[in-house]
Design a protein around this motif. Sequence first.
Motif, PDB file in Angstrom:
ATOM      1  N   ASN A 575      73.257 -95.928  62.225  1.00 11.30           N
ATOM      2  CA  ASN A 575      72.617 -96.166  63.265  1.00 11.30           C
ATOM      3  C   ASN A 575      70.993 -96.040  62.902  1.00 11.30           C
ATOM      4  OD1 ASN A 575      74.492 -97.453  64.621  1.00 11.30           O
ATOM      5  ND2 ASN A 575      75.018 -95.969  65.991  1.00 11.30           N
ATOM      6  N   LEU A 576      70.799 -94.549  62.511  1.00 11.08           N
ATOM      7  CA  LEU A 576      69.615 -94.149  62.323  1.00 11.08           C
ATOM      8  C   LEU A 576      68.858 -95.023  61.309  1.00 11.08           C
ATOM      9  CD1 LEU A 576      70.154 -90.320  62.371  1.00 11.08           C
ATOM     10  CD2 LEU A 576      68.782 -91.441  63.906  1.00 11.08           C
ATOM     11  N   PHE A 577      69.596 -95.289  60.460  1.00 11.22           N
ATOM     12  CA  PHE A 577      68.849 -96.251  59.295  1.00 11.22           C
ATOM     13  C   PHE A 577      68.511 -97.600  59.651  1.00 11.22           C
ATOM     14  CE2 PHE A 577      69.953 -99.324  55.719  1.00 11.22           C
ATOM     15  CZ  PHE A 577      69.051 -98.659  54.713  1.00 11.22           C
ATOM     16  N   ASN A 578      69.465 -98.098  60.560  1.00 12.02           N
ATOM     17  CA  ASN A 578      69.103 -99.482  60.870  1.00 12.02           C
ATOM     18  C   ASN A 578      67.853 -99.509  61.829  1.00 12.02           C
ATOM     19  OD1 ASN A 578      71.239-100.723  59.712  1.00 12.02           O
ATOM     20  ND2 ASN A 578      72.651-100.286  61.207  1.00 12.02           N
ATOM     21  N   GLU A 579      67.948 -98.357  62.899  1.00 14.21           N
ATOM     22  CA  GLU A 579      67.000 -98.114  63.729  1.00 14.21           C
ATOM     23  C   GLU A 579      65.358 -98.055  62.970  1.00 14.21           C
ATOM     24  OE1 GLU A 579      66.425 -94.742  66.732  1.00 14.21           O
ATOM     25  OE2 GLU A 579      68.510 -95.748  67.064  1.00 14.21           O
ATOM     26  N   GLY A 580      65.410 -97.115  61.756  1.00 13.28           N
ATOM     27  CA  GLY A 580      64.334 -97.102  61.338  1.00 13.28           C
ATOM     28  C   GLY A 580      63.817 -98.256  60.532  1.00 13.28           C
ATOM     29  N   LEU A 581      64.739 -99.005  60.103  1.00 16.86           N
ATOM     30  CA  LEU A 581      64.495-100.416  59.079  1.00 16.86           C
ATOM     31  C   LEU A 581      63.738-101.240  60.202  1.00 16.86           C
ATOM     32  CD1 LEU A 581      64.823-100.855  56.333  1.00 16.86           C
ATOM     33  CD2 LEU A 581      66.961-102.133  56.857  1.00 16.86           C
ATOM     34  N   HIS A 582      64.480-101.379  61.444  1.00 17.71           N
ATOM     35  CA  HIS A 582      64.069-102.104  62.287  1.00 17.71           C
ATOM     36  C   HIS A 582      62.531-101.954  62.825  1.00 17.71           C
ATOM     37  CE1 HIS A 582      64.550-104.589  66.039  1.00 17.71           C
ATOM     38  NE2 HIS A 582      63.924-103.764  66.771  1.00 17.71           N
ATOM     39  N   ASN A 583      62.252-100.651  63.238  1.00 17.19           N
ATOM     40  CA  ASN A 583      61.175 -99.977  63.549  1.00 17.19           C
ATOM     41  C   ASN A 583      59.848-100.462  62.336  1.00 17.19           C
ATOM     42  OD1 ASN A 583      62.190 -98.952  65.721  1.00 17.19           O
ATOM     43  ND2 ASN A 583      62.279 -96.901  64.785  1.00 17.19           N
ATOM     44  N   MET A 584      60.396-100.524  61.040  1.00 16.02           N
ATOM     45  CA  MET A 584      59.371-100.559  60.236  1.00 16.02           C
ATOM     46  C   MET A 584      59.065-102.071  60.310  1.00 16.02           C
ATOM     47  SD  MET A 584      58.853 -97.750  58.613  1.00 16.02           S
ATOM     48  CE  MET A 584      58.670 -97.796  57.063  1.00 16.02           C
ATOM     49  N   LEU A 585      60.103-102.928  60.150  1.00 16.81           N
ATOM     50  CA  LEU A 585      59.834-104.138  60.379  1.00 16.81           C
ATOM     51  C   LEU A 585      58.908-104.931  61.319  1.00 16.81           C
ATOM     52  CD1 LEU A 585      63.514-105.646  59.406  1.00 16.81           C
ATOM     53  CD2 LEU A 585      61.462-105.878  57.994  1.00 16.81           C
ATOM     54  N   ILE A 586      59.164-104.085  62.557  1.00 19.35           N
ATOM     55  CA  ILE A 586      58.524-104.667  63.817  1.00 19.35           C
ATOM     56  C   ILE A 586      57.098-104.191  63.535  1.00 19.35           C
ATOM     57  CG2 ILE A 586      57.937-103.958  66.312  1.00 19.35           C
ATOM     58  CD1 ILE A 586      60.678-105.277  65.951  1.00 19.35           C
ATOM     59  N   MET A 587      56.890-103.085  63.096  1.00 19.94           N
ATOM     60  CA  MET A 587      55.376-102.294  62.952  1.00 19.94           C
ATOM     61  C   MET A 587      54.559-103.189  61.756  1.00 19.94           C
ATOM     62  SD  MET A 587      55.539 -98.420  63.338  1.00 19.94           S
ATOM     63  CE  MET A 587      57.195 -98.128  62.686  1.00 19.94           C
ATOM     64  N   GLY A 588      55.349-103.904  60.845  1.00 21.14           N
ATOM     65  CA  GLY A 588      54.573-104.412  59.676  1.00 21.14           C
ATOM     66  C   GLY A 588      54.060-103.322  58.823  1.00 21.14           C
ATOM     67  N   ILE A 589      54.241-103.554  57.513  1.00 18.35           N
ATOM     68  CA  ILE A 589      53.876-102.214  56.621  1.00 18.35           C
ATOM     69  C   ILE A 589      52.533-101.964  56.717  1.00 18.35           C
ATOM     70  CG2 ILE A 589      53.446-103.731  54.404  1.00 18.35           C
ATOM     71  CD1 ILE A 589      55.603-101.217  53.548  1.00 18.35           C
ATOM     72  N   ASP A 590      51.285-102.896  56.887  1.00 18.53           N
ATOM     73  CA  ASP A 590      49.991-102.856  56.820  1.00 18.53           C
ATOM     74  C   ASP A 590      49.556-101.826  57.959  1.00 18.53           C
ATOM     75  OD1 ASP A 590      49.386-105.943  55.301  1.00 18.53           O
ATOM     76  OD2 ASP A 590      49.656-103.729  54.424  1.00 18.53           O
ATOM     77  N   ASN A 591      50.365-101.770  59.137  1.00 19.57           N
ATOM     78  CA  ASN A 591      49.834-101.160  60.007  1.00 19.57           C
ATOM     79  C   ASN A 591      50.081 -99.659  59.981  1.00 19.57           C
ATOM     80  OD1 ASN A 591      49.191-103.371  61.349  1.00 19.57           O
ATOM     81  ND2 ASN A 591      51.350-103.803  62.204  1.00 19.57           N
ATOM     82  N   PHE A 592      50.847 -98.934  59.300  1.00 23.17           N
ATOM     83  CA  PHE A 592      51.166 -97.558  59.475  1.00 23.17           C
ATOM     84  C   PHE A 592      51.090 -96.918  58.141  1.00 23.17           C
ATOM     85  CE2 PHE A 592      55.265 -97.938  57.247  1.00 23.17           C
ATOM     86  CZ  PHE A 592      55.999 -99.237  57.776  1.00 23.17           C
TER      87      PHE A 592
END
Length: 595
Positions: A575-592
């Motif tokens: 779940n932590l993995f999925n959550e992390g991946l989900h967050n990253m996708l939402i944020m978009g790599i350029d934003n962080f």
Amino acid sequence: MKDKQQSYLFQVNLKGMISLLSEHLYSNPNTFVRELLQNGVDAITAIKTLDEQHIGSIQVHLNEKRNEAIFEDNGIGLKEDEIHKFIAVIGESSKREAFEANDFIGKFGIGLLSCFVVSNEIILETRSALADKVLRWTGKADGTYQLERITEERPIGTRIILQAKKEWAHLFTTSAFEKNLRFYGDLLPIPITLRNGHEAILINEHTGKWLNDDYTKDELLELGKSTFHTNFIDAFRIDAPSGKLKAVAYVLPYKTQFSGKQQHKLYLKRMFLSEDDCRLLPKWAFFIRCIINTDGLSATASRESLMVNGELKATQKEIAEGIKSYLKTIGVVDPAIYHKLISTHYLHLKAIAAEDVDLLKAFMDDLPFETSKGIRSFKSIRTYQKNIYYTANIDDFKQLRRIAEPQGLMVLNAAYTFEEELLKKMQRLDSALSIEEISPVHLLKSFRDLDEVSANAYMNFTEKARKILETLNCEVTVKRFQPTDIPAIYIASNVNHTGKSSHIKASANNPLAATLGAFTRTNETKPQLCFNADNSLIQAVFPIKDSYVVNSIVHILYVQSLLLGKYPVSDKEMNLFNEGLHNMLIMGIDNFINI
Ligand SMILES: Nc1ncnc2c1ncn2[C@@H]1O[C@H](COP(=O)(O)OP(=O)(O)OP(=O)(O)O)[C@@H](O)[C@H]1O
């Protein structure tokens, strides 16, 4: 009872004794075939002391309708007093004290009793070479016998007449007799003919030629093929003078286990004795099948094995030497066979080389070993790098093999029996070799620590990661190591209190993760996630300050490392993995990523 000590004689229950010796000593009802053949051969051997030119023969007449078999030999026969003395006295033998005792196969004076297994009575008709009378002796299993004179003209020799008991009638057929006569008598030097009415079958026509040294290798291989139904890699002769023994040894064309029964053909004075090697072959010779004839060793009373005595032990040694000397020279004599031998039987050869320095020298270079670069001969291992590194257990090897590669190391798996021993012996033989045991701990020591500047620069991220993984009971370290494409390695702890003991079990499948797992075995009690400061992704994420982002990345890297190490992943971790991946996708790599 009087005061004076008196001597008494043991009494024997004759019927019980006959039953014991006939029915319980021999494991096979067909034994009578062997015993009667043997008596015929011995009788012919005896008559040859009177007439060297005598041409012996044994005829077996079968009357299937009457369930009757007659074994007839033209040997020395028996006089009346000899019948009383040798046939009628259990345990008495004319062969034991004879001058030519060593030439006879029998000696215990009980073999004839084996006929009582299949027949209720034994009729022996005989005319001695030393008397004119033709005599008939009829012995019964209850221990009684009759002796009468018969008037019929007979040539010198003996006939044994047996009538099968009902339950053994199936043994008194031409096919059963042919098979059994061949089984026991195929090497006997005296022609044996099976007759049934007009039919006559010669049992042992071409046998025994292999005993002559002029038999060619091809002929030996052909003999091996017909005897064992196998196309052997090679055949070679063994002579063992202590047991007056000659053998042909065959190299099996397939791999064999270190245990299990091997079939051989062992003859004693050319009479078949056993399919077992009767301890003649060394315990490592599982890859060898033998046809053996011994004229100098003694059989046990059941005639199913050999007596263990000084001659047997000396013979064992000579046979072992015979096999070794073949192995030592085959590389020069026939390189093609040598390589076939190695590729098929290297496990056995390693076992032999571990106990014999000369064989070690002869074979070591070509023996195959498992290495981190695949299967390699010892020669290619020792020429590949200056130091030979090996692991003594399979887990260490599995852990090291992937991680060793980027370090430019070849690691040898010496976990199998004999291999470490072989390496140590090689080291002793050749001081120029440098052979060293290596473990994951050794390799981990080669992982570089960060310099102070980098350590400080990465402090923020490391501290954050430490806090995040605390909840998962996992420590954090940062090192520099190869291969650089690996961002982080999960280092399992083998201590149960981490709650991740199952991770450790699965770690053997993953060299990287398990490597570091082994590191923790020393003092660490908690598992660790070791970040690789030489990895470009790690270099990119280290400067990130945003806790939310760091949290996601650490969780992703953590679970990714578990997966990489083939560790089981819990639902919570997934779940932590999925959550992390989900967050990253939402944020978009350029934003962080701050680059
Ligand atoms: N075919 C034969 N011709 C001449 N003598 C025989 C024959 N068969 C048996 N005998 C005599 O009978 C004796 C007893 O035979 P038996 O087969 O019981 O024992 P063995 O051959 O002496 O020894 P073992 O028990 O080791 O076979 C022999 O020693 C031999 O003297």
